[in-house]
Design an enzyme around this catalytic site. Structure first.
Site, PDB file in Angstrom:
ATOM      1  N   ASP A  22      39.624  84.565  47.170  1.00 11.23           N
ATOM      2  CA  ASP A  22      38.152  84.513  47.146  1.00 11.23           C
ATOM      3  C   ASP A  22      37.463  84.284  48.492  1.00 11.23           C
ATOM      4  O   ASP A  22      36.494  83.501  48.585  1.00 11.23           O
ATOM      5  CB  ASP A  22      37.689  83.420  46.158  1.00 11.23           C
ATOM      6  CG  ASP A  22      38.141  83.680  44.735  1.00 11.23           C
ATOM      7  OD1 ASP A  22      38.810  84.700  44.496  1.00 11.23           O
ATOM      8  OD2 ASP A  22      37.839  82.852  43.859  1.00 11.23           O
ATOM      9  N   LYS A  51      38.574  88.768  39.412  1.00  9.45           N
ATOM     10  CA  LYS A  51      38.851  87.748  38.383  1.00  9.45           C
ATOM     11  C   LYS A  51      37.549  87.096  37.932  1.00  9.45           C
ATOM     12  O   LYS A  51      36.690  86.788  38.756  1.00  9.45           O
ATOM     13  CB  LYS A  51      39.833  86.701  38.940  1.00  9.45           C
ATOM     14  CG  LYS A  51      39.329  85.907  40.146  1.00  9.45           C
ATOM     15  CD  LYS A  51      40.455  85.068  40.718  1.00  9.45           C
ATOM     16  CE  LYS A  51      40.036  84.113  41.799  1.00  9.45           C
ATOM     17  NZ  LYS A  51      39.061  83.098  41.433  1.00  9.45           N
ATOM     18  N   CYS A 106      39.529  77.227  43.160  1.00  8.94           N
ATOM     19  CA  CYS A 106      40.270  78.447  42.835  1.00  8.94           C
ATOM     20  C   CYS A 106      41.694  78.451  43.385  1.00  8.94           C
ATOM     21  O   CYS A 106      42.589  79.048  42.775  1.00  8.94           O
ATOM     22  CB  CYS A 106      39.485  79.671  43.291  1.00  8.94           C
ATOM     23  SG  CYS A 106      38.007  79.917  42.279  1.00  8.94           S
TER      24      CYS A 106
HETATM   25  N1  TIU Z   1      36.668  80.451  44.543  1.00 11.53           N
HETATM   26  C1  TIU Z   1      36.304  79.260  44.104  1.00 11.53           C
HETATM   27  O1  TIU Z   1      36.864  78.242  44.480  1.00 11.53           O
HETATM   28  N2  TIU Z   1      35.201  79.215  43.252  1.00 11.53           N
HETATM   29  C2  TIU Z   1      34.336  78.166  43.196  1.00 11.53           C
HETATM   30  O2  TIU Z   1      33.398  78.166  42.406  1.00 11.53           O
HETATM   31  N3  TIU Z   1      34.547  77.142  44.077  1.00 11.53           N
HETATM   32  C3  TIU Z   1      33.757  76.055  44.277  1.00 11.53           C
HETATM   33  O3  TIU Z   1      34.180  75.159  45.003  1.00 11.53           O
HETATM   34  N4  TIU Z   1      32.554  76.012  43.718  1.00 11.53           N
END
Ligand code: TIU
Length: 232
Positions: free
Chosen positions: A32, A137, A170
């Site tokens: 991500d 995802k 994530c």
């Molecule tokens: N990619 C991921 O970690 N999504 C989140 O929403 N992370 C946060 O820390 N908010």
């Protein structure tokens, strides 16, 4: 490096213990690294976070990504996001909290956390090559409701070098999912970041505690050192 002892060639100086990986059965999994989390105006900032906290992970990931490309390692990028009609976004996720903008609302980089919008894309510094795998995802974990298992099986992958953002959300969710599925995960400590530095530290500690209850943790220098001599 995390361990002061001189590394054995091909062995990653990791915690809680060094680990030797079968490189052809190893993939780099980058979680991500999207504008929605990394840049102002995206999903991360709508949640009230200081997105500048995540920038420190970019160069370490870039270095390992270059090494992976140079050695022909399978590279997999993930992106968290939802279909434009939000049919894969549970109301429980969309409705929670009091963000400045909700998932699907129009923002400066397009609709927040929606596939195909500018904010959903991966940052230019780490942009995937056409030959690399990109997994979209809807959840925090990269295995839930995705084709990741099929991809890993197709390429005979048993080990994952995991990095990306955020450490405790994530990255941790994905590592836990992967660990339960039998994959060895080596998490690249400086290739992960959190909006909360203390959660980053604890997120890494949780992975390597109890003899590596979820996996191993090593910094990018240790991973690069091991890759240098182990990919032949
Ligand atoms: N990619 C991921 O970690 N999504 C989140 O929403 N992370 C946060 O820390 N908010």
């Amino acid at each position: 490096m995390l361990n002061s002892a001189k590394p054995t060639p091909g062995v990653i100086s990791a915690e809680p213990e060094p680990i030797k990986l079968d490189w052809p059965a190893t993939a780099l999994l980058i979680i991500d690294m999207q504008r929605d989390f990394m840049e102002p105006g995206g999903f991360g900032e709508t949640l009230g976070n200081d997105v500048s906290q995540l920038a420190r992970a970019v160069n370490p990931i870039g270095a390992v990504l270059k090494a992976a490309r140079d050695t022909g390692m399978l590279v997999i990028h993930t992106r968290e996001g939802h279909l434009p009609d939000l049919s894969d976004a549970p109301p429980a996720k969309v409705e929670r909290g009091a963000p400045s903008l909700r998932i699907g609302d129009p923002g400066p980089m397009g609709r927040i956390l929606i596939r195909g919008e500018a904010g959903h894309d991966i940052i230019p510094e780490l942009y995937p090559l056409d030959s690399e795998v990109v997994i979209d995802k809807p959840g925090k974990g990269a295995f839930y409701a995705t084709e990741l298992t099929d991809v890993l099986e197709k390429y005979g992958i048993e080990n994952l070098l995991v990095c990306g953002v955020t450490t405790e959300v994530c990255v941790n969710t994905t590592v836990r999912e992967a660990n339960d599925r039998g994959y060895r995960c080596v998490v690249i400590s400086d290739g992960c970041a959190s909006y909360f530095p203390e959660f980053h530290e604890m997120g890494l500690k949780m992975i390597k505690a109890q003899g590596g209850i979820f996996g191993w943790v090593a910094d990018s220098a240790a991973v690069l050192e091991a890759m240098k001599v182990s990919t032949t």
